[in-house]
Design a protein around this motif. Sequence first.
Motif, PDB file in Angstrom:
ATOM      1  N   ASP A  83       0.847  -1.183   0.000  1.00  0.00           N
ATOM      2  CA  ASP A  83       0.000   0.000   0.000  1.00  0.00           C
ATOM      3  C   ASP A  83       0.885   1.235   0.000  1.00  0.00           C
ATOM      4  OD1 ASP A  83      -2.481  -1.517   0.484  1.00  0.00           O
ATOM      5  OD2 ASP A  83      -1.596  -1.879   2.457  1.00  0.00           O
ATOM      6  N   GLU A  84       0.520   2.242  -0.796  1.00  0.00           N
ATOM      7  CA  GLU A  84       1.235   3.507  -0.722  1.00  0.00           C
ATOM      8  C   GLU A  84       0.827   4.181   0.586  1.00  0.00           C
ATOM      9  OE1 GLU A  84       2.117   6.532  -4.038  1.00  0.00           O
ATOM     10  OE2 GLU A  84       0.381   7.362  -2.958  1.00  0.00           O
ATOM     11  N   ILE A  85       1.826   4.490   1.421  1.00  0.00           N
ATOM     12  CA  ILE A  85       1.512   5.120   2.704  1.00  0.00           C
ATOM     13  C   ILE A  85       1.974   6.569   2.766  1.00  0.00           C
ATOM     14  CG2 ILE A  85       1.397   2.953   3.989  1.00  0.00           C
ATOM     15  CD1 ILE A  85       4.268   3.593   4.980  1.00  0.00           C
ATOM     16  N   ILE A  86       2.937   6.951   1.925  1.00  0.00           N
ATOM     17  CA  ILE A  86       3.388   8.339   1.816  1.00  0.00           C
ATOM     18  C   ILE A  86       3.490   8.645   0.320  1.00  0.00           C
ATOM     19  CG2 ILE A  86       5.144  10.054   2.406  1.00  0.00           C
ATOM     20  CD1 ILE A  86       4.081   8.842   4.943  1.00  0.00           C
ATOM     21  N   SER A  87       2.701   9.581  -0.168  1.00  0.00           N
ATOM     22  CA  SER A  87       2.699   9.903  -1.599  1.00  0.00           C
ATOM     23  C   SER A  87       3.977  10.635  -1.985  1.00  0.00           C
ATOM     24  CB  SER A  87       1.489  10.777  -1.945  1.00  0.00           C
ATOM     25  OG  SER A  87       1.666  12.078  -1.390  1.00  0.00           O
ATOM     26  N   ALA A  88       4.255  10.662  -3.278  1.00  0.00           N
ATOM     27  CA  ALA A  88       5.421  11.397  -3.783  1.00  0.00           C
ATOM     28  C   ALA A  88       5.334  12.876  -3.417  1.00  0.00           C
ATOM     29  CB  ALA A  88       5.544  11.211  -5.297  1.00  0.00           C
ATOM     30  N   ALA A  89       4.131  13.449  -3.488  1.00  0.00           N
ATOM     31  CA  ALA A  89       3.951  14.861  -3.120  1.00  0.00           C
ATOM     32  C   ALA A  89       4.246  15.082  -1.640  1.00  0.00           C
ATOM     33  CB  ALA A  89       2.532  15.323  -3.458  1.00  0.00           C
ATOM     34  N   ASP A  90       3.820  14.155  -0.796  1.00  0.00           N
ATOM     35  CA  ASP A  90       4.093  14.275   0.638  1.00  0.00           C
ATOM     36  C   ASP A  90       5.575  14.085   0.946  1.00  0.00           C
ATOM     37  OD1 ASP A  90       1.468  14.886   1.227  1.00  0.00           O
ATOM     38  OD2 ASP A  90       0.925  12.825   1.749  1.00  0.00           O
ATOM     39  N   VAL A  91       6.260  13.244   0.187  1.00  0.00           N
ATOM     40  CA  VAL A  91       7.708  13.097   0.333  1.00  0.00           C
ATOM     41  C   VAL A  91       8.394  14.432   0.056  1.00  0.00           C
ATOM     42  CG1 VAL A  91       9.772  12.074  -0.761  1.00  0.00           C
ATOM     43  CG2 VAL A  91       7.847  10.606  -0.101  1.00  0.00           C
ATOM     44  N   GLN A  92       8.008  15.080  -1.028  1.00  0.00           N
ATOM     45  CA  GLN A  92       8.620  16.360  -1.388  1.00  0.00           C
ATOM     46  C   GLN A  92       8.318  17.443  -0.352  1.00  0.00           C
ATOM     47  OE1 GLN A  92      10.907  16.718  -3.920  1.00  0.00           O
ATOM     48  NE2 GLN A  92      10.653  14.488  -3.922  1.00  0.00           N
ATOM     49  N   ALA A  93       7.100  17.464   0.165  1.00  0.00           N
ATOM     50  CA  ALA A  93       6.740  18.440   1.199  1.00  0.00           C
ATOM     51  C   ALA A  93       7.559  18.203   2.470  1.00  0.00           C
ATOM     52  CB  ALA A  93       5.245  18.363   1.502  1.00  0.00           C
ATOM     53  N   ALA A  94       7.785  16.936   2.815  1.00  0.00           N
ATOM     54  CA  ALA A  94       8.592  16.608   3.994  1.00  0.00           C
ATOM     55  C   ALA A  94      10.042  17.055   3.798  1.00  0.00           C
ATOM     56  CB  ALA A  94       8.525  15.112   4.286  1.00  0.00           C
ATOM     57  N   LEU A  95      10.567  16.882   2.595  1.00  0.00           N
ATOM     58  CA  LEU A  95      11.928  17.353   2.298  1.00  0.00           C
ATOM     59  C   LEU A  95      12.022  18.866   2.480  1.00  0.00           C
ATOM     60  CD1 LEU A  95      12.683  15.192  -0.838  1.00  0.00           C
ATOM     61  CD2 LEU A  95      14.001  15.157   1.296  1.00  0.00           C
ATOM     62  N   ASP A  96      11.017  19.587   2.013  1.00  0.00           N
ATOM     63  CA  ASP A  96      11.002  21.048   2.177  1.00  0.00           C
ATOM     64  C   ASP A  96      11.004  21.433   3.655  1.00  0.00           C
ATOM     65  OD1 ASP A  96      11.001  21.476  -0.582  1.00  0.00           O
ATOM     66  OD2 ASP A  96       8.811  21.707  -0.685  1.00  0.00           O
TER      67      ASP A  96
END
Length: 178
Positions: free
Chosen positions: A9-22
């Motif tokens: 299951d996807e638990i962290i989306s690619a967009a959320d990964v990028q937001a977390a990096l920011d």
Amino acid sequence: MNGELPRSDEIISAADVQAALDRMAIQINARLTGRHPLVITVMNGGQIFAGQLLPRLTFALDCSYVHVRRYGNNTSGGELVWITGPHEPVRGRTVLLLDDILDEGRTLATIRARLLEQGATEVLLAAFALKERGQTAAITADFIGVRVPNRFVFGFGMDIAGAWRNLPSIRALRETQD
């Protein structure tokens, strides 16, 4: 692995990964601007995280890496094997240690202890993912990107049997494989 994405299951989306990096970059910039730290990436898991975090940092830094292994192609950790690094002197330096996930914390605690033994004045830890295990880890992170459940996770640097580090999102194996 035959190249097929495991039942997960996807638990962290690619967009959320990028937001977390920011978010992480803002925190790290606030803490380390003007300090010229040595940034050490834990290979292989930390390389994707480092590759996307470093361009977001706005201060001078030096880079190196360590390569240690506990998991190999297994889903549970074994004994720590120190392969190489760091390749830059740490004595008298502030070190920012980057890794993909903080799970039990044994690997990162061992690396941190070795860097301090080698004379680092401070070792800060940035773990992209923190596994919520319900138990206290051997070390705490100074900077955390996302929290993941106590399941086997992969993607964004974390692998499953050596594969799928390249996913831009984070996935978790399903509890039951149907």
